[in-house]
Design a protein around this motif. Sequence first.
Motif, PDB file in Angstrom:
ATOM      1  N   LEU A 126      19.985  67.478  15.604  1.00  0.00           N
ATOM      2  CA  LEU A 126      20.109  66.444  16.829  1.00  0.00           C
ATOM      3  C   LEU A 126      21.395  65.700  16.714  1.00  0.00           C
ATOM      4  CD1 LEU A 126      16.500  64.479  17.070  1.00  0.00           C
ATOM      5  CD2 LEU A 126      17.770  66.018  18.539  1.00  0.00           C
TER       6      LEU A 126
ATOM      7  N   LYS B 191      15.064  68.331  24.075  1.00  0.00           N
ATOM      8  CA  LYS B 191      15.390  68.440  22.736  1.00  0.00           C
ATOM      9  C   LYS B 191      14.519  67.823  21.423  1.00  0.00           C
ATOM     10  CE  LYS B 191      19.827  71.356  22.885  1.00  0.00           C
ATOM     11  NZ  LYS B 191      21.207  71.203  22.800  1.00  0.00           N
ATOM     12  N   LEU B 192      14.661  66.477  21.948  1.00  0.00           N
ATOM     13  CA  LEU B 192      14.365  65.309  21.164  1.00  0.00           C
ATOM     14  C   LEU B 192      12.732  65.929  20.914  1.00  0.00           C
ATOM     15  CD1 LEU B 192      14.732  62.512  19.646  1.00  0.00           C
ATOM     16  CD2 LEU B 192      14.338  61.606  21.886  1.00  0.00           C
TER      17      LEU B 192
ATOM     18  N   ILE C 193      19.877  59.382  23.001  1.00  0.00           N
ATOM     19  CA  ILE C 193      19.824  60.692  23.789  1.00  0.00           C
ATOM     20  C   ILE C 193      19.494  60.527  25.389  1.00  0.00           C
ATOM     21  CG2 ILE C 193      18.395  62.810  23.822  1.00  0.00           C
ATOM     22  CD1 ILE C 193      18.443  62.380  20.588  1.00  0.00           C
TER      23      ILE C 193
END
Lengths: 247, 247
Positions: free
Chosen positions: B126, B38-39, B31
Amino acid sequence: MGARPVILVEEARREHCHKCDVRQKSVCRAIDDAGLAKLSAAAVIVDVKKGETFMMEGDPAIDFFNVTHGTVKLFKLMHDGRQQVVGFAGAGYLLGLAVSKAYASSAIAIEPVRMCRFSRTKLRTLMDDFPRLEALLLEIACDELAAAQEQMLLLGRKSAQERLASFLVSWGAITNPCAHGDRVALPMTRGEIADYLGLTIETVSRTFSKFKAEKRIQTLSNDEVILLDRAWLENLAEGAMASPSLA
Amino acid sequence: MGARPVILVEEARREHCHKCDVRQKSVCRAIDDAGLAKLSAAAVIVDVKKGETFMMEGDPAIDFFNVTHGTVKLFKLMHDGRQQVVGFAGAGYLLGLAVSKAYASSAIAIEPVRMCRFSRTKLRTLMDDFPRLEALLLEIACDELAAAQEQMLLLGRKSAQERLASFLVSWGAITNPCAHGDRVALPMTRGEIADYLGLTIETVSRTFSKFKAEKRIQTLSNDEVILLDRAWLENLAEGAMASPSLA
DNA sequence: CGGCGCGTTGAAATCACTCAAGGCACGTGG
DNA sequence: CCACGTGCCTTGAGTGATTTCAACGCGCCG
């Protein structure tokens, strides 16, 4: 350590995946009917004769293989010839997963084998077209990892009898997925079973004889047995009869 | 077989992934910086005390864990208490892969451990947002499969000395990824090494003593050794000294 | 000081291995 | 049709690497 004698039977044709009878058991189930033409175009049907090695540990991982007929032995070798069989692959099994750049094990046909071959790049293209394929590959890899850990338990902690019982039960379950057919085909030799279970051929043979004498199994021939007492074998495999055993 | 005493340290906050020093070693490297918010939102930081079991073989696989500090032991148990360690997981290691629906092994912290926890559903989200994540997971699973096959060879076919040499070399390589630091930390006990190598604690201890007597290793303490003769250990691990050995 | 967990070492036992001989099935060739 | 060779399997006897059983040492902590 020779060449890789893969014999090409027919160039990929549209439609051959339509008639494939192992599609629903294999990775290919990730691709719906509408995508079968693309799948057929990516797959090359390949035949390998019994005894031929078509994948070598350490070779660059160019191709993946999906077994449609026959049985493959996956193995690793040490310099002095010691062999560890890491798995037997029957119809529906995908070879080539254990890969970073190079194959992690070698593969040899122990019966006449037919497979679909996918190049790495074509598989990549298929995954882009069919995202479900990538997800299914991940799922398959995880299941294999779980199976590998179960085998570590067997190799590290089980007795010879427990190992053979585990093998008979789990191989029987793989080859007779549904229904409790108690007849189990063993296309591999005693020596190959030994190399799978971390034993010698003599110990495997003696343990077969012991199970026979105790009426736990019956042998129709060297490559076919009947599990007469599956429950007992399953208990033994789990180590349920460690101390207070019934001879 | 008790509860799962996972202690929540802090709710996930935006930004904690920015400062993470193991990101580049772990799945999270899939990522990019733009996606870190978001992670961070998907990850929950969790601390586990030494000796606490936070994953049980057979439990439904709800969460994945990414180790950031400390060491975890992954293991399987038989009914009579026999244990097989299937791996040790340090910083950067992803737990929970060996999964169909249930965990394939249990996990216990053998040091104080900090991890990022991802629920299965959040991980799925994800993966949809960052396709590279799914590809990387597949790659990681394949590498683990290759490692598992290597361990099968060890458990099935190597002698006690070869097993310990293999362990010292490969664990040393994992914990000292770059540079040939010959100092290796062993956070696990002799018994845990034994359960990893399919030996008894006494055999492990005796083999350590033998390596020490032969000046192949030096022990600073019970949990730290120096590899004095790495080349010799590597050769032994590969089985290169099977018959014509130099005592 | 005493108890406990962990590691080491010795002696004896054991399970599986090694070495060796022989059997059985199959295919080949005389 | 049978003799023979070969590959695979089985069985026995003896060996050996690892395990088991047991004692002891050491560091830590209450």
